[in-house]
Design a protein around this motif. Structure first.
Motif, PDB file in Angstrom:
ATOM      1  N   GLU A  64       0.822  -1.212   0.000  1.00 50.83           N
ATOM      2  CA  GLU A  64       0.000   0.000   0.000  1.00 50.83           C
ATOM      3  C   GLU A  64       0.858   1.266   0.000  1.00 50.83           C
ATOM      4  O   GLU A  64       0.565   2.234  -0.706  1.00 50.83           O
ATOM      5  CB  GLU A  64      -0.929  -0.029   1.213  1.00 50.83           C
ATOM      6  CG  GLU A  64      -1.966  -1.138   1.139  1.00 50.83           C
ATOM      7  CD  GLU A  64      -2.558  -1.519   2.486  1.00 50.83           C
ATOM      8  OE1 GLU A  64      -3.362  -2.464   2.526  1.00 50.83           O
ATOM      9  OE2 GLU A  64      -2.211  -0.880   3.501  1.00 50.83           O
ATOM     10  N   TYR A  86       2.320   1.711  -3.473  1.00 52.16           N
ATOM     11  CA  TYR A  86       1.290   2.231  -4.381  1.00 52.16           C
ATOM     12  C   TYR A  86       1.092   3.732  -4.182  1.00 52.16           C
ATOM     13  O   TYR A  86       1.061   4.511  -5.146  1.00 52.16           O
ATOM     14  CB  TYR A  86      -0.037   1.498  -4.164  1.00 52.16           C
ATOM     15  CG  TYR A  86      -1.213   2.222  -4.753  1.00 52.16           C
ATOM     16  CD1 TYR A  86      -1.440   2.250  -6.123  1.00 52.16           C
ATOM     17  CD2 TYR A  86      -2.087   2.937  -3.927  1.00 52.16           C
ATOM     18  CE1 TYR A  86      -2.507   2.952  -6.665  1.00 52.16           C
ATOM     19  CE2 TYR A  86      -3.155   3.640  -4.457  1.00 52.16           C
ATOM     20  CZ  TYR A  86      -3.360   3.643  -5.827  1.00 52.16           C
ATOM     21  OH  TYR A  86      -4.406   4.349  -6.364  1.00 52.16           O
ATOM     22  N   PHE A 146      -1.505  -0.411 -11.100  1.00 54.36           N
ATOM     23  CA  PHE A 146      -0.572  -0.926 -10.100  1.00 54.36           C
ATOM     24  C   PHE A 146      -0.924  -2.385  -9.862  1.00 54.36           C
ATOM     25  O   PHE A 146      -2.036  -2.702  -9.426  1.00 54.36           O
ATOM     26  CB  PHE A 146      -0.675  -0.129  -8.803  1.00 54.36           C
ATOM     27  CG  PHE A 146       0.376  -0.494  -7.779  1.00 54.36           C
ATOM     28  CD1 PHE A 146       1.536   0.262  -7.665  1.00 54.36           C
ATOM     29  CD2 PHE A 146       0.220  -1.589  -6.944  1.00 54.36           C
ATOM     30  CE1 PHE A 146       2.518  -0.061  -6.736  1.00 54.36           C
ATOM     31  CE2 PHE A 146       1.195  -1.929  -6.016  1.00 54.36           C
ATOM     32  CZ  PHE A 146       2.347  -1.159  -5.913  1.00 54.36           C
ATOM     33  N   CYS A 174       0.177  -6.064  -8.154  1.00 54.20           N
ATOM     34  CA  CYS A 174       0.981  -6.827  -7.201  1.00 54.20           C
ATOM     35  C   CYS A 174       0.882  -8.306  -7.548  1.00 54.20           C
ATOM     36  O   CYS A 174      -0.204  -8.893  -7.516  1.00 54.20           O
ATOM     37  CB  CYS A 174       0.490  -6.589  -5.778  1.00 54.20           C
ATOM     38  SG  CYS A 174       1.386  -7.553  -4.523  1.00 54.20           S
ATOM     39  N   ILE A 219      -5.284  -1.312  -6.130  1.00 56.86           N
ATOM     40  CA  ILE A 219      -4.201  -2.288  -6.267  1.00 56.86           C
ATOM     41  C   ILE A 219      -4.762  -3.552  -6.902  1.00 56.86           C
ATOM     42  O   ILE A 219      -5.625  -4.221  -6.326  1.00 56.86           O
ATOM     43  CB  ILE A 219      -3.552  -2.608  -4.910  1.00 56.86           C
ATOM     44  CG1 ILE A 219      -2.892  -1.355  -4.325  1.00 56.86           C
ATOM     45  CG2 ILE A 219      -2.529  -3.728  -5.058  1.00 56.86           C
ATOM     46  CD1 ILE A 219      -2.313  -1.555  -2.925  1.00 56.86           C
TER      47      ILE A 219
END
Length: 205
Positions: A28, A31, A44, A46, A59
């Motif tokens: 977080e 980001y 973004f 992950c 995210i």
């Protein structure tokens, strides 16, 4: 659109002690660092070993394919084949990086930092990845991730924008951050171990 990618997996037997500190909060914070310092729209993503719950709804998540992730797994985001900034979780964004994102959208080869200890060769602290580099992942057979990316044609970020992408241990700890835009960490120390440092307090939030 530019993609920002990182990876997060549960520590296992292949994980070194210095990389057992990560949590969803690190994702977080990373980001938010990009959100503050990129003026253009971006995704973004992950890459994770299992579904995660993040406080930041933007995210996105991509499942890691490796059954037992290790550092070679850091090659997996290349399979997206899109313009991408690839960073580790232990990265702090400290200034505007539109020019780095623009390189990913317009460049023709990878751009990597010079190794802070062996500047004649590249390291993979940050990767600026133009579209069309899916072969980096498709040809990978588990080789060391840093040695692997060095095999592909690349430019040095240090030569394109001196001082904008720097190592904490190799540069900032001794010389200060100067005009750094991205500071990447490796080994020890990590951002959470430096709560007294002003630029950490300002940018790692």
């Amino acid at each position: 659109m530019i993609t920002v990618a990182t990876l997060f997996w549960q520590p296992n037997g292949a994980s070194r002690n210095f990389s057992r500190c990560y949590s969803e909060e690190w994702v977080e914070k990373l980001y938010r660092g990009f959100r503050r310092n990129l003026t253009m729209p971006f995704r973004f993503v992950c890459f994770s070993d299992r579904p995660r719950r993040f406080a930041e709804p933007d995210i996105e998540q991509e499942r890691i394919k490796a059954e037992r992730p290790d550092y070679g797994t850091c090659i997996e985001p290349y399979r997206l084949g899109v313009p991408m900034i690839l960073v580790g979780l232990d990265t702090v964004v400290t200034g505007n990086i539109d020019h780095l994102a623009d390189y990913c959208l317009t460049g023709d080869r990878l751009a990597l930092p010079r190794d802070p200890y062996k500047p004649a060769i590249a390291c993979n602290g940050v990767g600026l990845v133009p579209a069309g580099h899916r072969d980096v992942a498709e040809q990978h057979r588990g080789e060391n991730d840093m040695e692997w990316v060095r095999k592909f044609p690349h430019r040095f970020i240090d030569d394109l924008w001196p001082g904008h992408v720097v190592s904490f241990k190799g540069h900032v700890k001794r010389r200060g951050m100067a005009d750094a835009r991205i500071i990447y960490f490796h080994g020890l120390e990590k951002p959470h171990q430096l709560p007294h440092v002003d630029w950490i307090k300002e940018h790692w939030t």
